[in-house]
Write a protein that holds these residues in place. Structure first.
Motif, PDB file in Angstrom:
ATOM      1  N   TRP A 201      80.563 -65.680  15.133  1.00  0.00           N
ATOM      2  CA  TRP A 201      79.587 -65.819  14.038  1.00  0.00           C
ATOM      3  C   TRP A 201      78.826 -64.524  13.757  1.00  0.00           C
ATOM      4  CZ3 TRP A 201      74.899 -64.568  16.024  1.00  0.00           C
ATOM      5  CH2 TRP A 201      74.726 -64.723  17.412  1.00  0.00           C
ATOM      6  N   TYR A 203      80.148 -61.556  13.559  1.00  0.00           N
ATOM      7  CA  TYR A 203      81.011 -60.542  12.951  1.00  0.00           C
ATOM      8  C   TYR A 203      81.445 -60.981  11.554  1.00  0.00           C
ATOM      9  CZ  TYR A 203      80.983 -58.402  17.515  1.00  0.00           C
ATOM     10  OH  TYR A 203      80.567 -57.801  18.674  1.00  0.00           O
ATOM     11  N   PRO A 204      80.708 -60.556  10.529  1.00  0.00           N
ATOM     12  CA  PRO A 204      81.022 -61.021   9.175  1.00  0.00           C
ATOM     13  C   PRO A 204      82.291 -60.366   8.650  1.00  0.00           C
ATOM     14  CG  PRO A 204      79.292 -59.362   9.083  1.00  0.00           C
ATOM     15  CD  PRO A 204      79.621 -59.554  10.537  1.00  0.00           C
ATOM     16  N   ALA A 207      80.579 -61.281   2.667  1.00  0.00           N
ATOM     17  CA  ALA A 207      79.447 -62.143   2.339  1.00  0.00           C
ATOM     18  C   ALA A 207      79.948 -63.439   1.731  1.00  0.00           C
ATOM     19  CB  ALA A 207      78.516 -61.440   1.370  1.00  0.00           C
ATOM     20  N   THR A 208      79.202 -64.501   1.955  1.00  0.00           N
ATOM     21  CA  THR A 208      79.557 -65.777   1.340  1.00  0.00           C
ATOM     22  C   THR A 208      78.892 -65.925  -0.020  1.00  0.00           C
ATOM     23  OG1 THR A 208      77.723 -66.793   2.526  1.00  0.00           O
ATOM     24  CG2 THR A 208      79.896 -66.953   3.531  1.00  0.00           C
ATOM     25  N   GLY A 209      77.917 -65.065  -0.279  1.00  0.00           N
ATOM     26  CA  GLY A 209      77.170 -65.236  -1.534  1.00  0.00           C
ATOM     27  C   GLY A 209      77.270 -64.028  -2.428  1.00  0.00           C
TER      28      GLY A 209
END
Lengths: 209, 466
Positions: A201, A203-204, A207-209
């Protein structure tokens, strides 16, 4: 990086507490100048009047302190901003070591990256050094010996100081942190792989947005 | 039996790649935040033939040098055009996400990290700026580094660090009305001194800290460095999780659940041991305002500035005299009533939406006093848009404040926004150093509500009496 072993030099007293890095180098100078050009701007607000002339009573404008390579400072020297330019400006002025009861924590790390030795001594010891230096009108030199981890007063009085073995070694040999760490890439990669598995969690991917 | 571990130990230990001896460790960095002041390390990295090791953990924005002038264009701060062009080009080449002017995500690096969900509990965050300690408000170990260390992180995603000792500051009891997180931390700095935290990572705890919203915790941690502590942090709790849920870079879905399980294990164990403990009665704190040139030179707004004659230590007496002289204040005079020329509401300490709401609540329906220049500089593009959606910009403008574009602005006066020589400013920033807001400028640090009260009154005023 220039190694640091033993330094015997003029030492300038600056005993006031909380001399901050804004005071050591003004932020505007970081805009236009390269690191090696900052020496003339060290303590600019103290050294010069608004019209550019020198402030005669400021310690670093007086003989023999103009030639100081050591600063005898008050508590919390170089607190504040993380600007490494504070170290570059001091180095540019000629300073190789600062002796103080305590330092701003980020400044200390910046010193180690640039061959400047921060020495922590008790407040009473720094005051004793200042008294001796001032009694000799600044002409009595102070020695900072990193091999022996000792500060030697003009009178011969000696104070041991503590420094982490790792930092001492790097300063003595003029070693660079980056090269050493690059040689540990396998360990870094192994740590990262373990951490990515355990804490995915963190380590992106994107972006989700 | 294994001794209890603190919040700080748990996060620190999770990032140790190797023990290097002499108390030093090689630490893995899980978030590297960058700003427009990072040109030198980027140039040097390239000059050494090195590459950015982990661009996916590196994020950049523009804040220190950007113009905050209303209607700014890329040409507005032309003195910095080369610097901005450099970081844009280098970030793009390295694959680093950069949040540029005009897009949500741009803003003061310590405002956007939390806002985007980049700053997460349990992470190790570094940035080439001393106020990186701000992010500790979310339960991260976060600290500022110098330019050489920035290069080191870019090249290796690691840092050589000595583990600090642990301090816990417990604010117990309940804050009185008109008392903010800014007042809590200024009061603490006044009590333990600007060097009181040197060598420590400070955990803020106690009922009055638990009661703080996240933006208030960020303010609290922001000034950790002003007491000499590179790191300040608050244990994550339900308030933290509620704040982070749904933010652009926060984990989502199954990853969110896994993160929550991990985060719930982070608070200090009951039997964790600290090297130093400080306890403060939050109920006894009044609104604070600094009078001198170090954040430790602070009093409650209903108190007087000190008289150097009462200080027995010569070096300290001299420091008080020099500070009073620079600030143009009389020994022993009441601080309230001192006339002000400028008010600055902004900075990584206090430019978030809750700060602007607090200042607007004071400004609403009132007028900035004659002769006072009052600026509001939102911390980020997102804060600015939110404030405008709530009509706060109108409240400020109707009262005579100038509503500006997001950036660091007059906090460090790098972009040309400055307080003129000899003039007095009440600022919501974190440093009242000599010349900080411009050569010869006189800075008093305070909360947003206190700053707004000063703007309205034209003098330093007790917000509780307005």
């Amino acid at each position: 990086m220039e190694p640091f072993t033993v330094l015997t030099a003029i030492a300038a007293p600056m005993p006031e507490p909380n001399i901050d890095t804004d005071m050591i180098i003004r932020i505007e100078r970081l805009r236009d100048l390269e690191p090696h050009q900052l020496g003339p701007y060290a303590f600019e607000n103290r050294r010069y009047r608004p019209d550019g002339s020198e402030t005669p009573d400021f310690v670093l404008n007086r003989e023999p302190y103009r030639r100081a390579r050591i600063i005898l400072a008050g508590p919390n020297f170089a607190c504040g901003s993380s600007r490494e330019a504070a170290v570059w400006a001091l180095r540019g002025f000629g300073v190789r070591s600062v002796i103080a009861p305590s330092f701003g924590p980020i400044f200390v790390n910046n010193c180690y990256q640039n061959g400047l030795l921060p020495v922590v001594l008790p407040e009473a010891a720094v005051r004793a050094l200042i008294e001796e230096v001032e009694a000799a009108a600044g002409r009595a030199e102070v020695t900072v010996d990193l091999r022996e981890c000792t500060v030697i007063a003009p009178s011969g009085g000696r104070w041991r100081f503590e420094i982490d073995a790792l930092r001492r070694e790097a300063l003595l040999k003029g070693l660079d942190d980056v090269a050493l760490t690059l040689s540990r890439e396998a360990e870094i990669a192994a740590h990262e792989a373990r951490d990515r598995a355990a804490r995915a969690w963190l380590y992106p991917a994107t972006a989700t947005g | 039996m294994r001794p209890g571990r603190s919040l700080f130990d748990k996060i620190w230990d999770a990032h140790v790649v190797a023990e290097l001896g002499g108390g030093h460790s090689l630490m893995h960095v899980t978030r590297h935040l960058m700003h427009d002041g990072d040109g030198v390390p980027l140039q040097r990295l390239t000059a050494r033939g090195l590459k950015v090791r982990s661009p996916e953990l590196t994020f950049a924005t523009l804040d220190h040098t950007v113009s905050t002038e209303p209607g700014r264009t890329p040409a507005t701060a032309s003195a910095f055009a080369a610097r901005l062009a450099l970081i844009r080009a280098r970030a793009a080449a390295a694959g680093i996400r950069l949040f540029d002017i005009g897009e949500p995500g741009q803003g003061i690096v310590h405002v956007i990290g939390p806002e985007l969900g980049l700053s997460l509990p349990g992470s190790l965050i570094v940035c080439g700026d001393s106020h990186t300690c701000t992010h500790g408000g979310l339960g991260a170990v976060a600290f500022g580094i110098g330019a050489s260390e920035v290069l080191h992180v870019l090249a290796t995603q690691c840092l050589v660090q000595r583990k600090p000792r642990r301090m816990r500051v417990r604010f117990e009891g309940r804050r009185a009305a008109g008392v903010t997180a800014k007042d809590m931390i200024l009061h603490l700095i006044g009590r333990i001194g600007a060097a009181g935290g040197v060598g420590y990572a400070v955990e803020f705890a106690g009922a009055a800290v638990r009661a703080l919203q996240i933006e208030e915790r960020l303010t609290l941690c922001n000034l950790s460095i002003e007491m000499g502590a590179k790191i300040g942090l608050v244990a994550p709790d339900e308030t933290t999780f509620e704040y982070l849920a749904g933010r652009p870079y926060a984990p989502a879905g199954a990853a969110w659940e896994a993160a929550l399980r991990y985060w719930r294990g982070l608070p200090s164990d009951e039997d964790a041991v600290f090297d130093r403990e400080v306890e403060i009665d939050a109920g006894a704190i009044a609104p604070q305002i600094t009078w001198g040139t170090s954040p430790e030179q602070v009093v409650a707004v209903d108190q007087r500035v000190p008289d150097p004659a009462a200080e027995p230590d010569p070096a300290r007496r001299q420091a008080i005299e020099a500070a009073l002289d620079y600030m143009g204040l009389q020994p022993g005079a009441p601080i309230a009533g001192t006339p002000v020329d400028w008010v600055f509401i902004g900075s990584c300490a206090n430019s978030r939406i809750s700060d602007l709401r607090a200042a607007a609540a004071v400004a609403r329906g009132r007028r900035v006093a004659e002769g006072v220049h009052a600026w509001v500089v939102p911390g980020s593009e997102a804060v600015k848009r939110q404030a405008e959606a709530e009509g706060l910009d109108r409240v400020f403008k109707d009262a005579g404040f100038e509503w500006r574009e997001p950036g660091c602005s007059m906090c460090l006066a790098m972009n040309g926004d400055r307080v003129p020589r000899g003039q007095r400013s009440v600022s919501t920033t974190n440093r009242n150093f000599v010349g900080r807001q411009g050569p010869g400028a006189r800075t008093h640090l305070a909360s947003p509500a206190m700053a707004a009260a000063a703007a309205i009154s034209g003098r330093i005023a007790d917000v509780r009496r307005l």
